[in-house]
Design an enzyme around this catalytic site. Structure first.
Site, PDB file in Angstrom:
ATOM      1  N   CYS A   2       0.656  -0.885  -0.170  1.00 26.83           N
ATOM      2  CA  CYS A   2      -0.781   0.556   0.284  1.00 26.83           C
ATOM      3  C   CYS A   2       1.009   1.469   0.206  1.00 26.83           C
ATOM      4  CB  CYS A   2      -0.586   0.290   1.493  1.00 26.83           C
ATOM      5  SG  CYS A   2      -1.810  -1.480   1.745  1.00 26.83           S
ATOM      6  N   ARG A  27       1.133   1.655  -6.099  1.00 24.98           N
ATOM      7  CA  ARG A  27       1.314   0.818  -4.558  1.00 24.98           C
ATOM      8  C   ARG A  27       0.324   0.114  -4.519  1.00 24.98           C
ATOM      9  NH1 ARG A  27       6.950   1.780  -2.141  1.00 24.98           N
ATOM     10  NH2 ARG A  27       6.093   0.447  -0.666  1.00 24.98           N
ATOM     11  N   TRP A  74      -3.852  -1.653  -1.482  1.00 22.65           N
ATOM     12  CA  TRP A  74      -3.848  -3.147  -2.118  1.00 22.65           C
ATOM     13  C   TRP A  74      -4.604  -4.086  -1.107  1.00 22.65           C
ATOM     14  CZ3 TRP A  74      -1.089  -7.922  -1.518  1.00 22.65           C
ATOM     15  CH2 TRP A  74      -0.626  -8.835  -2.686  1.00 22.65           C
ATOM     16  N   ASN A 100       1.057  -0.408   6.614  1.00 27.89           N
ATOM     17  CA  ASN A 100       1.221  -0.465   4.865  1.00 27.89           C
ATOM     18  C   ASN A 100       1.743  -1.903   5.553  1.00 27.89           C
ATOM     19  OD1 ASN A 100       2.119  -1.611   2.388  1.00 27.89           O
ATOM     20  ND2 ASN A 100       4.033  -0.268   2.532  1.00 27.89           N
ATOM     21  N   GLY A 101       1.391  -3.685   5.205  1.00 28.98           N
ATOM     22  CA  GLY A 101       2.228  -4.719   6.363  1.00 28.98           C
ATOM     23  C   GLY A 101       1.704  -5.534   6.099  1.00 28.98           C
ATOM     24  N   GLU A 493      10.237 -14.494 -19.716  1.00 26.21           N
ATOM     25  CA  GLU A 493       9.780 -12.856 -18.827  1.00 26.21           C
ATOM     26  C   GLU A 493       8.348 -12.443 -20.364  1.00 26.21           C
ATOM     27  OE1 GLU A 493       9.933  -8.684 -18.091  1.00 26.21           O
ATOM     28  OE2 GLU A 493      10.203 -10.808 -16.923  1.00 26.21           O
ATOM     29  N   LYS A 497       4.731 -11.569 -18.685  1.00 24.51           N
ATOM     30  CA  LYS A 497       4.070  -9.782 -19.687  1.00 24.51           C
ATOM     31  C   LYS A 497       2.440  -9.842 -20.295  1.00 24.51           C
ATOM     32  CE  LYS A 497       7.029  -6.955 -17.555  1.00 24.51           C
ATOM     33  NZ  LYS A 497       7.028  -8.333 -17.695  1.00 24.51           N
ATOM     34  N   GLU A 500       0.581 -10.892 -16.409  1.00 20.60           N
ATOM     35  CA  GLU A 500       0.107  -9.892 -15.570  1.00 20.60           C
ATOM     36  C   GLU A 500      -0.841  -8.580 -16.356  1.00 20.60           C
ATOM     37  OE1 GLU A 500       4.454  -8.576 -13.135  1.00 20.60           O
ATOM     38  OE2 GLU A 500       4.702  -8.506 -15.821  1.00 20.60           O
ATOM     39  N   HIS A 516       8.177 -33.099 -24.024  1.00 15.44           N
ATOM     40  CA  HIS A 516       8.074 -33.488 -23.127  1.00 15.44           C
ATOM     41  C   HIS A 516       6.344 -33.370 -21.630  1.00 15.44           C
ATOM     42  CE1 HIS A 516      11.892 -35.429 -23.359  1.00 15.44           C
ATOM     43  NE2 HIS A 516      12.204 -34.250 -23.325  1.00 15.44           N
ATOM     44  N   LYS A 615       3.076  -2.548  -7.314  1.00 14.51           N
ATOM     45  CA  LYS A 615       4.661  -2.350  -8.266  1.00 14.51           C
ATOM     46  C   LYS A 615       5.755  -2.440  -7.540  1.00 14.51           C
ATOM     47  CE  LYS A 615       7.321  -0.903 -11.036  1.00 14.51           C
ATOM     48  NZ  LYS A 615       7.577  -1.473 -12.540  1.00 14.51           N
TER      49      LYS A 615
END
Length: 620
Positions: A2, A27, A74, A100-101, A493, A497, A500, A516, A615
């Protein structure tokens, strides 16, 4: 994850808090709120959704005061609702808290407080903190402690913090104290901004730019008493601390999208510049090596390193995989890449000549920080590859290398990834030249690196072609990404992307592993994205591509310019410059970033703020 903002001074706190929350919205953007000390009351405004919703609420129902705290959320405990939004009130509206936490023992504390008669309205762990502060305040008043008084407020907060297990960055207002703001930190970042007759707090430095250039980074287990006239910092164990004032670099126009539709697109197109920034001043052509100013380790101990462990999360972990190939090929040092979230709880054997590199964009990633601290506790030199100056990991590492990529606002990392890969290439050159890498080989690496900003700029010209490919496949629900050696991490990656920001299921694999198991997924509605530039095992990847085509799977290929063989086989070819294999991730990742971006746009997704993500991941 947050964002927290606070102000105490001579001005109306509301505009600064709202502007600060807007800058911190990357955030967390589930809900937002603020609390203002107005005379003898604490006034709250909270709203589900973005900070703009809070702005509307404040316009409809204005408040004004010179002390305040704000929060953009968040969600961790309870869904995004008006009630769960911060700030939270404690007791009979005696105290207001932003947090925040994560408080791990909140359920136990909540049960105890309910027994004492406290009533809970939200599903959050934070409301426990607010009520616990109110409880200790009442206990102090029974002991006839002076109230309202800042020393009592500090004592009450200290008693509260002693009972919390977990992580927190806290901002606390008391109803009866109109001239103080208390903050505390354990595991979640907080920055104090020092002004003239006013002071500020924020979860990172971005909201402070333009208000002050003097900052203090709060350390774990520190508590700060803030008034308009000054700041006093107390450590849990060692008492009063001197202010370690640092100068804040001004935030440039990087925080403005400019002519781009989204920050992510802007940051993709900034990569020629950010890679150049990562290289600037770090190439020694005479000695054919790299130069670093912040490693803080003498050359001889570096020559004695027998093993390197790279630890990271998410995109940084993918960069670390590229780094593993680089360090083993050029420095000949056995290298492992560890998920930080796993490393922090494992007990792997590491001899004394093992060096750890923590790779992180934000410098606040909770798992990476914990993993680094654990390795430091065991006596290993622990260095950081980090983007944010003054972040916790940058400050606590034994040394490190900054990316100099500038502010990255888009939640899905792009320019930080290529900057991390660039720095890891420099590190491989540096360590390689210390050991066995020849002068001509070092010169060749330098020449290749110097060309990369231009090669990336050339690659970005594929954007119009990528748009056309995205038009054809944006409605698909599954993608496969395939590459080998240096391009296997690129495939991972690229898949990340797409997941996300477009919410399409995508998987990255080494191309040879497809047969496989994953080949069972190949069919006409599942595109396979092959990263297949020329290289030592190019014919092997061609064979994998043909296996997909034999099963009628559509193929999008990222290949070297002029590759006629791939053109004959693939449905679509995105061309990239022909560079050395170890430099291919720097150009091959660009089309995959653009493809994910354009597909997300076509699907109507919020590119810069994808659902459920933030982020800076400051919670476990």
């Amino acid at each position: 994850m947050c964002g927290i903002v606070g102000y105490i001074g001579y001005r109306n706190a509301v505009p600064m808090i709202l502007d600060g929350l807007t800058k911190l919205e990357y955030r967390g953007y589930d809900s937002a709120g603020l609390s203002i000390q107005t005379g003898t009351t604490l006034s709250l405004r909270k709203a589900k959704g973005r900070v703009d919703e809070l702005r509307k609420l404040v316009r409809q129902d204005p408040i004004c005061g010179q002390v305040g705290i704000g929060h953009t959320r968040w969600a961790t405990h309870g869904p995004a609702t008006d009630i769960n939004a911060h700030p939270h009130l404690g007791g009979d509206r005696e105290v207001s808290v932003v947090h925040n936490g994560v408080i791990e023992n909140y359920q136990t504390l909540k049960s105890q407080l309910e027994t004492l008669g406290f009533r809970f309205y939200s599903q959050t762990d934070t409301e426990v903190i607010a009520h616990l502060i109110a409880h200790h305040l009442r206990e102090q008043q029974k002991l006839e402690a002076p109230w309202p008084h800042t020393r009592t407020a500090i004592q009450v907060l200290e008693q509260t913090l002693a009972k919390l297990k977990g992580t927190y960055g806290l901002g606390v207002l008391f109803r009866d104290l109109s001239d103080c703001l208390l903050v505390a930190r354990a595991g979640s970042p907080l920055v104090i901004g020092l002004g003239d007759g006013e002071n500020f707090i924020a979860s990172d430095a971005a909201p402070l730019s333009g208000h002050t250039d003097q900052v203090v980074y709060l350390s774990d287990h520190e508590l700060a008493l803030m008034t308009p006239e000054g700041v006093e910092i107390l450590h849990r164990d060692t008492g009063r601390q001197n202010l370690a004032i640092q100068t804040l670099d001004p935030v440039s126009a990087e925080s403005d999208k400019g002519d781009y539709a989204h920050f992510m697109l802007k940051e993709i197109f900034e990569q020629p510049m950010t890679v150049e920034n990562a290289l600037r001043g770090r190439l020694d052509e005479d000695e054919a090596t790299a130069v670093f100013g912040g490693l803080n380790i003498d050359p001889q101990p570096l020559r004695n390193i027998d093993r390197v462990v790279l630890t990271a999360c998410g995109t940084s972990w993918h960069a670390g995989l590229v780094g593993e190939y680089l360090l083993e090929e050029f420095a000949r040092i056995p290298t492992e890449v560890e998920y930080a979230s796993e490393l922090r709880y494992r007990n792997p054997p590491m001899d004394r000549n093992t060096m750890i590199f923590a790779i992180t964009q934000s410098g606040e990633t909770a798992d990476t920080l914990a993993a680094m601290r654990e390795t430091q506790r065991k006596g290993h030199p622990s260095l950081a590859i980090c983007n944010v100056v003054g972040s916790t990991i940058a400050r606590e590492a034994d040394g490190g290398i900054y990316l100099h990529a500038g502010t990255e606002v888009g939640v899905a990392s792009t320019k930080a990834f290529t900057s991390q890969v660039t720095v890891l290439t420099l590190l491989a050159l540096y360590l390689g030249r210390m050991r066995h890498l020849s002068h001509p080989a070092g010169q060749k690496m330098i020449e290749g690196l110097q060309q990369m900003p231009e090669r990336i700029a050339e690659t970005l010209q594929c954007y119009e072609q990528v748009k056309q490919i995205a038009e054809k496949y944006y409605d698909r629900e599954n993608f496969l990404y395939l590459g080998r050696l240096y391009n296997f991490p690129v495939a991972l990656e690229g898949a990340l992307k797409l997941k996300e920001i477009s919410y399409i299921h995508a998987e990255g694999y080494p191309a040879a592993e497809m047969k496989h198991g994953p080949i069972a997924l190949v069919e006409e509605r599942t595109p396979s994205v092959f990263v297949i530039p020329r290289g030592g095992i190019y014919p092997k990847v061609i064979s994998n591509l043909e296996e997909v085509k034999a099963r009628k799977g559509p193929v999008i290929a990222v290949a070297c310019r002029g590759d006629e063989r791939v053109k004959q086989l693939a449905d679509h070819v995105i061309e990239i410059p022909d560079v050395e294999e170890y430099l291919q991730p720097l150009v091959a990742s660009i089309p995959l970033q653009l493809l994910a971006y354009q597909i997300a746009v076509l699907r109507g997704c919020e590119v810069d703020r994808p659902r459920n993500l933030a982020k800076s991941v400051t919670v476990e």
